[in-house]
Design a protein around this motif. Structure first.
Motif, PDB file in Angstrom:
ATOM      1  N   GLU A  95       0.812  -1.163   0.076  1.00  0.00           N
ATOM      2  CA  GLU A  95      -0.071   0.075   0.034  1.00  0.00           C
ATOM      3  C   GLU A  95       0.964   1.329  -0.078  1.00  0.00           C
ATOM      4  O   GLU A  95       1.831   1.295   0.876  1.00  0.00           O
ATOM      5  N   HIS A  96       0.545   2.196  -0.770  1.00  0.00           N
ATOM      6  CA  HIS A  96       1.193   3.395  -0.986  1.00  0.00           C
ATOM      7  C   HIS A  96       0.430   4.670  -1.193  1.00  0.00           C
ATOM      8  O   HIS A  96      -0.613   4.691  -1.784  1.00  0.00           O
ATOM      9  N   ILE A  97       1.094   5.819  -0.581  1.00  0.00           N
ATOM     10  CA  ILE A  97       0.248   7.282  -0.840  1.00  0.00           C
ATOM     11  C   ILE A  97       1.540   8.112  -1.318  1.00  0.00           C
ATOM     12  O   ILE A  97       2.592   7.983  -0.814  1.00  0.00           O
ATOM     13  N   VAL A  98       1.182   8.943  -2.411  1.00  0.00           N
ATOM     14  CA  VAL A  98       2.115   9.978  -2.671  1.00  0.00           C
ATOM     15  C   VAL A  98       1.454  11.227  -2.342  1.00  0.00           C
ATOM     16  O   VAL A  98       0.025  11.477  -2.880  1.00  0.00           O
ATOM     17  N   THR A  99       2.123  12.322  -1.807  1.00  0.00           N
ATOM     18  CA  THR A  99       1.256  13.429  -1.365  1.00  0.00           C
ATOM     19  C   THR A  99       2.223  14.742  -1.696  1.00  0.00           C
ATOM     20  O   THR A  99       3.510  14.711  -1.398  1.00  0.00           O
ATOM     21  N   ASN A 100       1.410  15.720  -2.306  1.00  0.00           N
ATOM     22  CA  ASN A 100       2.075  16.762  -2.628  1.00  0.00           C
ATOM     23  C   ASN A 100       2.392  17.847  -1.414  1.00  0.00           C
ATOM     24  O   ASN A 100       1.234  18.267  -0.979  1.00  0.00           O
ATOM     25  N   THR A 101       3.369  18.128  -0.961  1.00  0.00           N
ATOM     26  CA  THR A 101       3.586  19.022   0.012  1.00  0.00           C
ATOM     27  C   THR A 101       4.061  20.331  -0.346  1.00  0.00           C
ATOM     28  O   THR A 101       4.504  21.221   0.478  1.00  0.00           O
ATOM     29  N   GLY A 102       4.283  20.487  -1.662  1.00  0.00           N
ATOM     30  CA  GLY A 102       4.981  21.988  -1.940  1.00  0.00           C
ATOM     31  C   GLY A 102       3.971  22.972  -2.387  1.00  0.00           C
ATOM     32  O   GLY A 102       2.838  22.935  -1.798  1.00  0.00           O
ATOM     33  N   GLU A 103       4.457  24.208  -2.661  1.00  0.00           N
ATOM     34  CA  GLU A 103       3.667  25.527  -2.780  1.00  0.00           C
ATOM     35  C   GLU A 103       2.913  25.426  -4.162  1.00  0.00           C
ATOM     36  O   GLU A 103       2.016  25.919  -4.329  1.00  0.00           O
ATOM     37  N   GLY A 104       3.375  24.556  -5.101  1.00  0.00           N
ATOM     38  CA  GLY A 104       2.739  24.328  -6.364  1.00  0.00           C
ATOM     39  C   GLY A 104       2.234  22.904  -6.687  1.00  0.00           C
ATOM     40  O   GLY A 104       2.343  22.097  -5.677  1.00  0.00           O
ATOM     41  N   ARG A 105       1.937  22.565  -7.988  1.00  0.00           N
ATOM     42  CA  ARG A 105       1.665  21.082  -8.106  1.00  0.00           C
ATOM     43  C   ARG A 105       2.940  20.424  -8.246  1.00  0.00           C
ATOM     44  O   ARG A 105       4.111  20.766  -8.662  1.00  0.00           O
ATOM     45  N   LEU A 106       2.660  19.126  -8.155  1.00  0.00           N
ATOM     46  CA  LEU A 106       3.646  17.922  -8.273  1.00  0.00           C
ATOM     47  C   LEU A 106       3.446  17.363  -9.345  1.00  0.00           C
ATOM     48  O   LEU A 106       2.371  16.920  -9.667  1.00  0.00           O
ATOM     49  N   TYR A 107       4.444  17.266 -10.408  1.00  0.00           N
ATOM     50  CA  TYR A 107       4.435  16.489 -11.324  1.00  0.00           C
ATOM     51  C   TYR A 107       5.244  15.091 -11.324  1.00  0.00           C
ATOM     52  O   TYR A 107       6.368  15.311 -11.186  1.00  0.00           O
ATOM     53  N   CYS A 108       4.844  13.849 -11.707  1.00  0.00           N
ATOM     54  CA  CYS A 108       5.710  12.724 -11.569  1.00  0.00           C
ATOM     55  C   CYS A 108       5.315  11.889 -12.787  1.00  0.00           C
ATOM     56  O   CYS A 108       4.277  11.923 -13.518  1.00  0.00           O
ATOM     57  N   ILE A 109       6.431  11.512 -13.589  1.00  0.00           N
ATOM     58  CA  ILE A 109       6.348  10.597 -14.704  1.00  0.00           C
ATOM     59  C   ILE A 109       6.342   9.184 -14.127  1.00  0.00           C
ATOM     60  O   ILE A 109       7.026   8.850 -13.101  1.00  0.00           O
ATOM     61  N   THR A 110       5.122   8.600 -14.458  1.00  0.00           N
ATOM     62  CA  THR A 110       4.701   7.486 -13.576  1.00  0.00           C
ATOM     63  C   THR A 110       4.669   6.344 -14.847  1.00  0.00           C
ATOM     64  O   THR A 110       4.132   6.448 -15.775  1.00  0.00           O
ATOM     65  N   PHE A 111       5.190   4.905 -14.356  1.00  0.00           N
ATOM     66  CA  PHE A 111       5.148   3.585 -15.036  1.00  0.00           C
ATOM     67  C   PHE A 111       4.603   2.746 -14.074  1.00  0.00           C
ATOM     68  O   PHE A 111       4.833   2.647 -13.013  1.00  0.00           O
ATOM     69  N   MET A 112       3.516   1.916 -14.771  1.00  0.00           N
ATOM     70  CA  MET A 112       3.048   0.842 -14.121  1.00  0.00           C
ATOM     71  C   MET A 112       3.427  -0.610 -15.090  1.00  0.00           C
ATOM     72  O   MET A 112       2.873  -0.567 -16.149  1.00  0.00           O
ATOM     73  N   LEU A 113       4.137  -1.265 -14.305  1.00  0.00           N
ATOM     74  CA  LEU A 113       4.439  -2.706 -15.162  1.00  0.00           C
ATOM     75  C   LEU A 113       4.224  -4.018 -14.216  1.00  0.00           C
ATOM     76  O   LEU A 113       4.657  -4.113 -13.420  1.00  0.00           O
ATOM     77  N   PRO A 114       3.171  -4.810 -14.879  1.00  0.00           N
ATOM     78  CA  PRO A 114       2.421  -4.352 -16.038  1.00  0.00           C
ATOM     79  C   PRO A 114       1.317  -3.609 -15.674  1.00  0.00           C
ATOM     80  O   PRO A 114       1.037  -3.175 -14.523  1.00  0.00           O
ATOM     81  N   ASN A 115       0.304  -3.677 -16.627  1.00  0.00           N
ATOM     82  CA  ASN A 115      -0.949  -2.456 -16.460  1.00  0.00           C
ATOM     83  C   ASN A 115      -1.574  -2.900 -15.425  1.00  0.00           C
ATOM     84  O   ASN A 115      -2.120  -2.100 -14.616  1.00  0.00           O
ATOM     85  N   GLU A 116      -1.734  -4.322 -15.014  1.00  0.00           N
ATOM     86  CA  GLU A 116      -2.783  -4.627 -14.060  1.00  0.00           C
ATOM     87  C   GLU A 116      -4.200  -4.204 -13.994  1.00  0.00           C
ATOM     88  O   GLU A 116      -4.782  -3.919 -12.899  1.00  0.00           O
ATOM     89  N   GLY A 117      -4.621  -3.546 -15.141  1.00  0.00           N
ATOM     90  CA  GLY A 117      -6.315  -3.241 -15.268  1.00  0.00           C
ATOM     91  C   GLY A 117      -6.037  -1.559 -14.920  1.00  0.00           C
ATOM     92  O   GLY A 117      -7.240  -1.232 -14.840  1.00  0.00           O
ATOM     93  N   PHE A 118      -5.025  -0.981 -14.540  1.00  0.00           N
ATOM     94  CA  PHE A 118      -4.952   0.462 -14.086  1.00  0.00           C
ATOM     95  C   PHE A 118      -5.547   1.463 -15.142  1.00  0.00           C
ATOM     96  O   PHE A 118      -6.191   2.391 -15.165  1.00  0.00           O
TER      97      PHE A 118
END
Length: 140
Positions: A95-118
């Motif tokens: 289980e995981h959570i990513v939270t933006n703690t900055g003053e603006g937007r947070l941008y992440c390039i994200t890959f899911m391997l394999p897709n698993e229906g996401f």
């Protein structure tokens, strides 16, 4: 059949919020449904103060590269700060959570391997195109 080359620019990414009220959007640049590949690639855009809901991928690795902004990632009882230039990998079953703690937007390039229906889950959400700030951030 998979195209030998897939090329998309941010203005052409299909972008969604999975549920109304979510504070993050996924802008798909590699889509297993469209592109006939076994993985998913997207830019995840977190609003100021935004976060993913707690989630688990039972068979998939999820990897993040922080393109812009800062935040924290919580996984397996451990919380770590993340910032521009950092790489984060979450192993299946955690289980995981990513939270933006900055003053603006947070941008992440994200890959899911394999897709698993996401990808299908993302596409079932509400379409919300990238805005001018997103396009500027992703094309600099």
């Amino acid at each position: 059949m998979t195209d030998p080359v897939i090329l998309r620019s941010p203005g052409g990414f299909d972008t969604f919020r999975i549920k109304p009220g979510d504070t993050n959007r996924m802008a798909l640049f590699i889509d297993p449904t469209k592109d006939k590949v076994p993985f998913l690639g997207f830019v995840e855009v977190f609003d100021k103060g935004g976060a993913t809901p707690p989630n688990i991928h039972h068979d998939a690795y999820e990897v993040f590269y922080v393109l812009e902004g800062e935040g924290i990632a919580t996984c397996g009882g451990k919380t770590v700060p993340i910032k521009k230039g950092d790489f984060l990998s979450v192993a299946p079953g955690n289980e995981h959570i990513v939270t933006n703690t900055g003053e603006g937007r947070l941008y992440c390039i994200t890959f899911m391997l394999p897709n698993e229906g996401f990808a299908e889950l993302v596409r079932s959400g509400q379409s919300e195109p990238l805005d001018a700030l997103d396009i500027r951030t992703l094309t600099v």
